[in-house]
Design an enzyme around this catalytic site. Structure first.
Site, PDB file in Angstrom:
ATOM      1  CB  CYS A   1      -0.961   0.010   1.184  1.00  6.92           C
ATOM      2  SG  CYS A   1      -0.245  -0.502   2.740  1.00  6.92           S
ATOM      3  NE  ARG A  15       2.141  -9.845   4.777  1.00  4.54           N
ATOM      4  CZ  ARG A  15       0.823  -9.775   4.615  1.00  4.54           C
ATOM      5  NH1 ARG A  15       0.046 -10.673   5.189  1.00  4.54           N
ATOM      6  NH2 ARG A  15       0.290  -8.817   3.881  1.00  4.54           N
ATOM      7  CD  GLN A  38      -0.767  -9.427   0.065  1.00  7.21           C
ATOM      8  OE1 GLN A  38      -0.124  -8.378   0.071  1.00  7.21           O
ATOM      9  NE2 GLN A  38      -1.651  -9.717   0.998  1.00  7.21           N
ATOM     10  CG  ASP A  97      -2.149  -5.507  -2.221  1.00 11.51           C
ATOM     11  OD1 ASP A  97      -3.325  -5.351  -1.871  1.00 11.51           O
ATOM     12  OD2 ASP A  97      -1.186  -5.292  -1.469  1.00 11.51           O
ATOM     13  CG  HIS A 107      -5.899  -1.216   2.198  1.00 15.82           C
ATOM     14  ND1 HIS A 107      -4.529  -1.018   2.312  1.00 15.82           N
ATOM     15  CD2 HIS A 107      -6.468  -0.178   2.866  1.00 15.82           C
ATOM     16  CE1 HIS A 107      -4.297   0.078   3.010  1.00 15.82           C
ATOM     17  NE2 HIS A 107      -5.461   0.603   3.354  1.00 15.82           N
TER      18      HIS A 107
END
Length: 638
Positions: A337, A366, A384, A386, A513
């Site tokens: 983001c 992560r 992702q 995303d 998101h």
């Protein structure tokens, strides 16, 4: 004697003597209901059936087969298991034993290792305890009394839990069945005889409180159901799940590997696995472009100052990796983001520009603990699908509804049903009450406007905003959380994102998101298990295999292979000097949709003889007809 008035489950009101138990109230209505009632809600509070009622209120019953009822049943079974373990193995210490999705566990400190034979012994002792019909008795004591009690028993884990409670907690509840007492909030089933169907499943290692710096305990997993039939169906599904395990199929179908040489939680994709991934990602790119998303790409590392500004450093850094370049600290991105906000902020925006939809197949890292890593399902590096949408508050409803529609379309394409949850504000959140109320209302109103049913998941939102979670159901009826929509008023504020409104003044955009499939790796793992590796034609890494009968058929086989490749068909050739039956069986094991047998007849006629992986023969046909068949069956997906 003083009377209290109780509103009963059917809506009627009746007077009872003060101190009447829930069990007595239910018996006065219909004693048969007792057999399936594990607990009750009184004035919205969850209580035991043995609890005395001392005030007016509304009574609701919790059925053993309900989701809440099964959780209470399973937690009660975990207490019985802990009792059985300590009966058989004196000196074993207990820690925590909650109900979980589809079952329960309890963690023990034990110098030896629990074996499968030990689990059988524990089950036998549990059956004896169940037959004793021991009531679960609740007692409230001061925290000091509880600490003294467990210290006297040498239960150091219980003592630690008690000492770590907030200072304002003055009293705690203990539950006893027979000679076993445990620290527990409850409620529990009325007595052990209500346990009718359970099974201990396996043993695993688990660090105390999930921290690898703490002692390794032994975790015994089990499950329980309201009926024997439900248990047997669950055990059948477990056995089927073992066959479909994506880690096993990943090896068998040559899709991917996890190598200790490379590092735990890091996936290495082989050609077929990479093809499967590419097919999914290409589909995603096409569908996002159709819906007005712009493709973007951000760097893998960003300055730590940015992660502090966003709040990730304070709220998420234990899951992040950090590095240093020329004396400057950087965070390796766990999310995409921040870069998307910098793209938005790169120039002045007008209300006429909004909504802006940024899409990135963004690879993130992560720090997952070793104990939770699980093939593709839980990795340390993953990608992702995303996207972040920046819009005006007035556009929120239509944007959320469009995302929900996109999710529904995607789930249908990949062959999944799904359920929806609305997750609300967690305890460690950032942002104002007003922003959280606006964000939560926006999500809820969009779901209602789309006529979508949903459950409320209290306190499970992201730290910066509430979210809608879509939980898909696979072929074994297991639920997986993949797609999500998060509504965020906070990060645009922290990064001072603005747009010029129709009034010429600066306003703050709202940020959504969202992911559709979620982590590509995890979605692939779910797909593998959902289809058992037998992917639909459009997703199959290999759509057809050419199987020659003898070596003299190879030249024609090579010609057919070239034609199929030219047409975009994913094909492999098996021209080995092996028996035809062996090669066909191997292709079936590899779950390839079509086997094209090439012998004298096919070579003479210039045709192929397709055989489906299920065993059906389609008969001889021209190569062009087979190409048309494959393309037609894939057309709606590509």
């Amino acid at each position: 004697m003083k009377e209290i008035k109780i509103v009963l489950p059917d809506g009627s009101k009746r007077a009872y003597p003060e101190g009447v138990t829930v069990k007595e109230v239910v018996s006065s209505l219909d004693p048969r209901v007792l057999a399936v009632t594990v607990a009750a809600r009184f004035n919205r509070g969850l209580i035991d059936m043995n609890r005395s009622l001392t005030e007016d209120g509304t009574l609701e019953l919790v059925d053993v087969a309900s989701r809440e009822g099964l959780e209470i049943l399973r937690h009660s079974i975990s207490h019985v298991m802990a009792q059985a373990v300590q009966d058989i193995f004196p000196g074993v210490l207990v820690s925590i034993g909650p109900a979980i999705e589809d079952g329960f566990y309890y963690d023990f400190e034990y110098d030896n290792t629990f074996t499968l034979e030990d689990l059988e012994k524990i089950e036998t002792r549990m059956q004896e305890i169940i037959k004793e019909d021991l009531p679960f008795m609740r007692e409230e004591v001061s925290r000091g009394e509880a600490i003294s009690f467990f210290q006297g028993k040498g239960e150091s884990y219980k003592v630690e839990l008690l000492k770590d409670l907030p200072e304002e907690v003055k009293t705690v509840s203990l539950y006893r069945q027979g000679g076993y007492t445990d620290l527990c909030r409850g409620p529990h089933i009325p007595s052990t005889s209500m346990i009718r169907a359970f099974k201990l499943l396996n043993v695993a290692g688990a660090y105390w409180r999930g921290d690898e710096r703490n002692k390794m305990l032994q975790r015994i997993y089990g499950t329980g159901f309201a009926t024997r039939k439900d248990l047997e169906e669950y055990l059948r599904i477990i056995e089927e799940a073992k066959k479909r395990d994506h880690r096993k199929l990943g090896r068998d179908l040559d899709l991917f590997q996890v190598s200790e040489e490379a590092g735990a939680g890091l996936i290495i994709f082989h050609p077929k696995g990479t093809m499967l991934r590419t097919l999914i990602e290409d589909w995603e790119r096409k569908e996002h472009l159709k819906r007005g998303y712009g493709m973007v790409m951000g760097p893998q590392i960003l300055k730590v100052d940015l992660w502090k500004k966003s709040g990730h450093f304070d709220h998420y850094r234990e899951n992040m990796y950090f590095t240093e370049v020329e004396g400057q600290s950087y965070g390796i991105k766990p999310m995409n983001c921040l870069s998307h906000m910098l793209i938005y902020k790169s120039k002045m925006r007008s209300y006429r520009d909004l909504p802006l939809r940024y899409f990135e197949l963004g690879t993130v890292h992560r720090h997952e603990k070793t104990g939770v890593l699980h093939g593709l399902m839980r990795a340390r590096q993953f990608t992702q699908d995303d996207a972040h949408i920046l819009c005006t508050p007035e556009q929120l409803n239509s944007e959320i509804r469009a995302i929900a529609d996109f999710v529904g379309y995607a789930m249908k394409i990949f062959g999944f049903e799904y359920e929806v949850e609305l997750s609300t504000r967690p305890g460690n959140s950032i942002g104002t009450d007003e922003d959280w109320d606006l964000a939560t209302s926006a999500l809820e109103n969009a779901l209602k406007d789309n006529a979508m049913s949903y459950d409320i998941n209290e306190g499970d939102g992201a730290f910066y905003g509430p979210k809608i979670d879509f939980k898909l159901k696979d072929a074994l009826k297991r639920k997986w959380q993949c797609a999500t929509i998060q509504c965020d008023f906070t990060l645009p504020e922290r990064f001072d994102l603005t747009y010029v409104g129709a009034d010429g003044e600066k306003h703050r955009p709202v940020m959504l998101h969202r992911v559709i499939l979620g982590a590509i790796e995890r979605f692939m793992g779910i797909l593998i298990e959902h289809y058992g590796g037998a992917f639909p034609l459009w997703l199959s890494p290999v759509q057809a295999v050419l199987v020659t009968v003898t070596d003299r058929h190879i030249p024609y086989g090579e010609t057919v292979c070239s034609q199929l490749l030219e047409a975009g068909i994913r094909v492999e050739s098996d021209f080995r000097n092996e028996k035809l039956g062996y090669k066909i069986r191997e292709a079936q094991t590899q779950k390839i949709p079509y086997m094209l047998v090439i012998g004298d007849k096919e070579m003479a006629s210039g045709q192929v003889a397709p055989r489906e992986r299920g065993g059906d023969n389609l008969g001889a046909m021209p190569v062009s007809s087979f190409i048309e068949l494959v393309q037609d069956r894939c057309r709606r997906y590509l």
